[in-house]
Design a protein around this motif. Structure first.
Motif, PDB file in Angstrom:
ATOM      1  N   PRO A 213       0.796  -1.242   0.000  1.00 23.47           N
ATOM      2  CA  PRO A 213       0.000   0.000   0.000  1.00 23.47           C
ATOM      3  C   PRO A 213       0.820   1.280   0.000  1.00 23.47           C
ATOM      4  CG  PRO A 213      -0.907  -1.583   1.572  1.00 23.47           C
ATOM      5  CD  PRO A 213       0.408  -2.125   1.117  1.00 23.47           C
ATOM      6  N   LEU A 214       2.101   1.189   0.351  1.00 22.38           N
ATOM      7  CA  LEU A 214       2.937   2.393   0.340  1.00 22.38           C
ATOM      8  C   LEU A 214       3.177   2.903  -1.073  1.00 22.38           C
ATOM      9  CD1 LEU A 214       5.638   1.669   3.085  1.00 22.38           C
ATOM     10  CD2 LEU A 214       3.628   3.135   3.222  1.00 22.38           C
ATOM     11  N   VAL A 215       3.010   2.038  -2.065  1.00 28.56           N
ATOM     12  CA  VAL A 215       3.137   2.496  -3.457  1.00 28.56           C
ATOM     13  C   VAL A 215       2.095   3.559  -3.748  1.00 28.56           C
ATOM     14  CG1 VAL A 215       3.003   1.795  -5.870  1.00 28.56           C
ATOM     15  CG2 VAL A 215       4.134   0.307  -4.208  1.00 28.56           C
ATOM     16  N   GLU A 216       0.865   3.321  -3.305  1.00 29.43           N
ATOM     17  CA  GLU A 216      -0.199   4.304  -3.517  1.00 29.43           C
ATOM     18  C   GLU A 216       0.062   5.576  -2.706  1.00 29.43           C
ATOM     19  OE1 GLU A 216      -3.659   6.226  -4.696  1.00 29.43           O
ATOM     20  OE2 GLU A 216      -2.554   4.540  -5.559  1.00 29.43           O
ATOM     21  N   VAL A 217       0.596   5.415  -1.485  1.00 30.09           N
ATOM     22  CA  VAL A 217       0.926   6.591  -0.667  1.00 30.09           C
ATOM     23  C   VAL A 217       1.955   7.466  -1.377  1.00 30.09           C
ATOM     24  CG1 VAL A 217       1.995   7.347   1.498  1.00 30.09           C
ATOM     25  CG2 VAL A 217       0.351   5.459   1.524  1.00 30.09           C
ATOM     26  N   CYS A 218       3.021   6.862  -1.878  1.00 27.13           N
ATOM     27  CA  CYS A 218       4.066   7.626  -2.566  1.00 27.13           C
ATOM     28  C   CYS A 218       3.553   8.206  -3.886  1.00 27.13           C
ATOM     29  CB  CYS A 218       5.284   6.741  -2.802  1.00 27.13           C
ATOM     30  SG  CYS A 218       6.173   6.282  -1.304  1.00 27.13           S
ATOM     31  N   ARG A 219       2.666   7.487  -4.551  1.00 26.53           N
ATOM     32  CA  ARG A 219       2.101   8.006  -5.801  1.00 26.53           C
ATOM     33  C   ARG A 219       1.333   9.299  -5.544  1.00 26.53           C
ATOM     34  NH1 ARG A 219      -2.348   8.359  -8.538  1.00 26.53           N
ATOM     35  NH2 ARG A 219      -3.567   7.434  -6.842  1.00 26.53           N
ATOM     36  N   ARG A 220       0.581   9.333  -4.456  1.00 29.15           N
ATOM     37  CA  ARG A 220      -0.145  10.560  -4.118  1.00 29.15           C
ATOM     38  C   ARG A 220       0.810  11.682  -3.725  1.00 29.15           C
ATOM     39  NH1 ARG A 220      -4.982   9.918  -0.078  1.00 29.15           N
ATOM     40  NH2 ARG A 220      -5.058  12.141  -0.641  1.00 29.15           N
ATOM     41  N   VAL A 240      11.359   6.166  -3.593  1.00 26.98           N
ATOM     42  CA  VAL A 240      10.830   5.303  -2.534  1.00 26.98           C
ATOM     43  C   VAL A 240       9.868   4.284  -3.127  1.00 26.98           C
ATOM     44  CG1 VAL A 240       9.511   5.241  -0.380  1.00 26.98           C
ATOM     45  CG2 VAL A 240      11.119   7.102  -0.782  1.00 26.98           C
ATOM     46  N   SER A 241       9.055   4.726  -4.088  1.00 26.53           N
ATOM     47  CA  SER A 241       8.132   3.796  -4.757  1.00 26.53           C
ATOM     48  C   SER A 241       8.890   2.665  -5.452  1.00 26.53           C
ATOM     49  CB  SER A 241       7.268   4.536  -5.783  1.00 26.53           C
ATOM     50  OG  SER A 241       6.447   5.496  -5.160  1.00 26.53           O
ATOM     51  N   ASP A 242      10.000   3.011  -6.087  1.00 28.79           N
ATOM     52  CA  ASP A 242      10.810   1.985  -6.755  1.00 28.79           C
ATOM     53  C   ASP A 242      11.353   0.981  -5.744  1.00 28.79           C
ATOM     54  OD1 ASP A 242      10.346   3.204  -9.163  1.00 28.79           O
ATOM     55  OD2 ASP A 242      12.223   4.341  -9.161  1.00 28.79           O
ATOM     56  N   HIS A 243      11.773   1.461  -4.579  1.00 28.47           N
ATOM     57  CA  HIS A 243      12.270   0.552  -3.538  1.00 28.47           C
ATOM     58  C   HIS A 243      11.157  -0.378  -3.049  1.00 28.47           C
ATOM     59  CE1 HIS A 243      15.819   3.418  -2.385  1.00 28.47           C
ATOM     60  NE2 HIS A 243      15.907   2.942  -3.610  1.00 28.47           N
ATOM     61  N   ILE A 244       9.963   0.167  -2.922  1.00 26.95           N
ATOM     62  CA  ILE A 244       8.834  -0.661  -2.471  1.00 26.95           C
ATOM     63  C   ILE A 244       8.525  -1.744  -3.496  1.00 26.95           C
ATOM     64  CG2 ILE A 244       6.405  -0.664  -1.816  1.00 26.95           C
ATOM     65  CD1 ILE A 244       6.800   2.286  -0.971  1.00 26.95           C
ATOM     66  N   ARG A 245       8.568  -1.385  -4.777  1.00 26.24           N
ATOM     67  CA  ARG A 245       8.307  -2.390  -5.825  1.00 26.24           C
ATOM     68  C   ARG A 245       9.377  -3.474  -5.813  1.00 26.24           C
ATOM     69  NH1 ARG A 245       6.859   2.479  -8.607  1.00 26.24           N
ATOM     70  NH2 ARG A 245       4.608   2.540  -9.035  1.00 26.24           N
ATOM     71  N   ARG A 246      10.608  -3.085  -5.532  1.00 31.53           N
ATOM     72  CA  ARG A 246      11.663  -4.090  -5.425  1.00 31.53           C
ATOM     73  C   ARG A 246      11.394  -5.022  -4.244  1.00 31.53           C
ATOM     74  NH1 ARG A 246      17.784  -3.130  -3.269  1.00 31.53           N
ATOM     75  NH2 ARG A 246      18.439  -5.315  -3.346  1.00 31.53           N
ATOM     76  N   VAL A 247      10.962  -4.444  -3.122  1.00 28.74           N
ATOM     77  CA  VAL A 247      10.605  -5.262  -1.969  1.00 28.74           C
ATOM     78  C   VAL A 247       9.478  -6.220  -2.326  1.00 28.74           C
ATOM     79  CG1 VAL A 247       9.553  -5.176   0.337  1.00 28.74           C
ATOM     80  CG2 VAL A 247      11.411  -3.607  -0.236  1.00 28.74           C
ATOM     81  N   GLN A 248       8.483  -5.707  -3.047  1.00 30.51           N
ATOM     82  CA  GLN A 248       7.355  -6.555  -3.462  1.00 30.51           C
ATOM     83  C   GLN A 248       7.829  -7.710  -4.331  1.00 30.51           C
ATOM     84  OE1 GLN A 248       4.359  -4.448  -5.646  1.00 30.51           O
ATOM     85  NE2 GLN A 248       2.972  -6.215  -5.764  1.00 30.51           N
ATOM     86  N   GLU A 249       8.726  -7.430  -5.275  1.00 34.35           N
ATOM     87  CA  GLU A 249       9.239  -8.490  -6.144  1.00 34.35           C
ATOM     88  C   GLU A 249       9.994  -9.537  -5.340  1.00 34.35           C
ATOM     89  OE1 GLU A 249      11.575  -6.451  -8.978  1.00 34.35           O
ATOM     90  OE2 GLU A 249       9.856  -5.608 -10.090  1.00 34.35           O
ATOM     91  N   GLU A 250      10.796  -9.092  -4.373  1.00 36.75           N
ATOM     92  CA  GLU A 250      11.546 -10.031  -3.537  1.00 36.75           C
ATOM     93  C   GLU A 250      10.595 -10.898  -2.710  1.00 36.75           C
ATOM     94  OE1 GLU A 250      14.711 -10.660  -3.437  1.00 36.75           O
ATOM     95  OE2 GLU A 250      15.428  -9.080  -4.777  1.00 36.75           O
ATOM     96  N   ILE A 251       9.544 -10.293  -2.203  1.00 41.73           N
ATOM     97  CA  ILE A 251       8.574 -11.052  -1.410  1.00 41.73           C
ATOM     98  C   ILE A 251       7.890 -12.104  -2.266  1.00 41.73           C
ATOM     99  CG2 ILE A 251       6.378 -10.892  -0.162  1.00 41.73           C
ATOM    100  CD1 ILE A 251       7.288  -8.161   0.852  1.00 41.73           C
TER     101      ILE A 251
END
Length: 337
Positions: A213-220, A240-251
């Motif tokens: 959900p932090l992707v949407e937070v950073c997008r806003r 920060v959004s890019d880092h979150i997407r990387r975390v998502q991919e790793e998960i």
């Protein structure tokens, strides 16, 4: 850090949830201030108040609310954890909820950070398992040029710190999963590893629900129009959004590996059970030969129609040995023994 501890120890009993409270101008710390003066300092041009709270009580939150004119709903949310990551706008103030994570005793411990961001102030409220934001404050103070941007840079620095702390959690789980996977493939896995795989998979699902959900937070935050957020900060929030997407991919990758390891452990267990069953069946077949011969002749050696009784024992024993040897040889060729 020592100054912050001195400040906390000097607080009255009703403000012991205060970790740090300082005012900055031009990226430099001006002074440590009590909560009761924070609102006045925040209204001075070019000044930013940064307050850090850890599991504060209602009285302390009400005091902060009066200083910055915060909304009642945001104070109600900040009093207790169990909020979903989100960004809310209340007039000229932003309220951001972020889930934190760290490894404690082999499990992912989750906490929450609530951030109040408005013109001239940032208030962070930590609940549960959460690393202190003292390193963030020190890093910001070391980069005075960037820190002079104000409250939006503080918000970025805290979000970036929280997201970066997801990676050590993922790396710790990845190392454990690889060790379990190696033991499964080497057929040295233990009974406790299968429940552990399920436990790790469930923890990763919770981590994904905290991070995505932090992707949407950073997008806003990247979009223009939010109070207190300079459009020039968009590239930082996008990072920060890019880092979150990387975390998502790793998960997602780890959850697939966990699913494979779980299925492999079950298949390995079934293969071991089948191997034991085949061996028992082979030995039962071998033992069936002497059992059958003994059943036919064992009780009637004196009246055997084919043989005289004096040669019966020798011939029967020879037949048993030949039959058992032949079955043993065949079963060994088929890999059953």
């Amino acid at each position: 850090m020592a100054d912050a501890l001195k400040f906390v120890s000097a607080q009255p009993k009703d403000t012991q949830g205060v970790v740090a409270s300082a005012v900055y101008a031009g990226g430099r710390r001006v002074a440590e201030i009590p909560i009761g003066e924070a609102g006045e300092w925040s209204r001075r041009p070019g000044h930013v108040v940064w307050i850090g709270l850890h599991e504060p009580g209602l009285d302390l939150l009400r005091q902060v609310q009066r200083e910055f004119n915060l909304h009642d709903l945001s104070i109600e949310d900040a009093l207790k954890a169990h909020q979903r990551p989100k960004l809310e706008q209340y007039g000229e103030a932003l309220f951001v909820v972020v889930r934190t994570a760290q490894m404690l005793d082999g499990r992912i411990a989750f906490g929450e950070t609530h951030l109040f961001v408005g013109h001239g102030y940032v208030v962070s409220v930590r609940h549960g398992a959460s690393t202190s934001y003292t390193p963030v404050r020190e890093r910001c103070e070391a980069d005075q040029k960037a820190f002079s941007e104000g409250e939006d840079f503080i918000l970025y620095a805290v979000l970036d710190f929280i997201v970066d702390n997801y990676m050590p959690v993922i790396e710790a789980i990845q190392a454990e999963v690889e060790a379990i996977e190696d033991s499964i493939l080497a057929e040295t896995a233990t009974r406790t590893q299968v429940p552990r795989l399920y436990q790790l998979r469930r923890d990763l699902l919770r981590l994904r629900n905290a991070a995505v959900p932090l992707v949407e937070v950073c997008r806003r935050l990247e979009q223009p129009g939010l109070p207190g957020i300079d459009p020039a900060m968009s590239p930082l929030f996008r990072d920060v959004s890019d880092h979150i997407r990387r975390v998502q991919e790793e998960i997602e990758s780890l959850r697939e590996v966990l699913a494979f390891a779980f299925e492999t452990s079950l298949m390995t267990g079934q293969a071991q059970q089948n191997e034991i069953t085949r061996k028992l069946a082979a030995w039962a077949a071998i033992l069936a030969v002497p059992t059958a011969v003994a059943g036919i002749y064992g009780m009637n050696f004196e009246n055997m129609p084919e043989l005289e009784w004096r040669y019966g024992y020798v011939l029967v024993l020879a037949a048993i040995l030949v039959a058992c040897g032949w079955l043993y040889w065949r079963f060994r060729q088929n890999g059953w023994l």
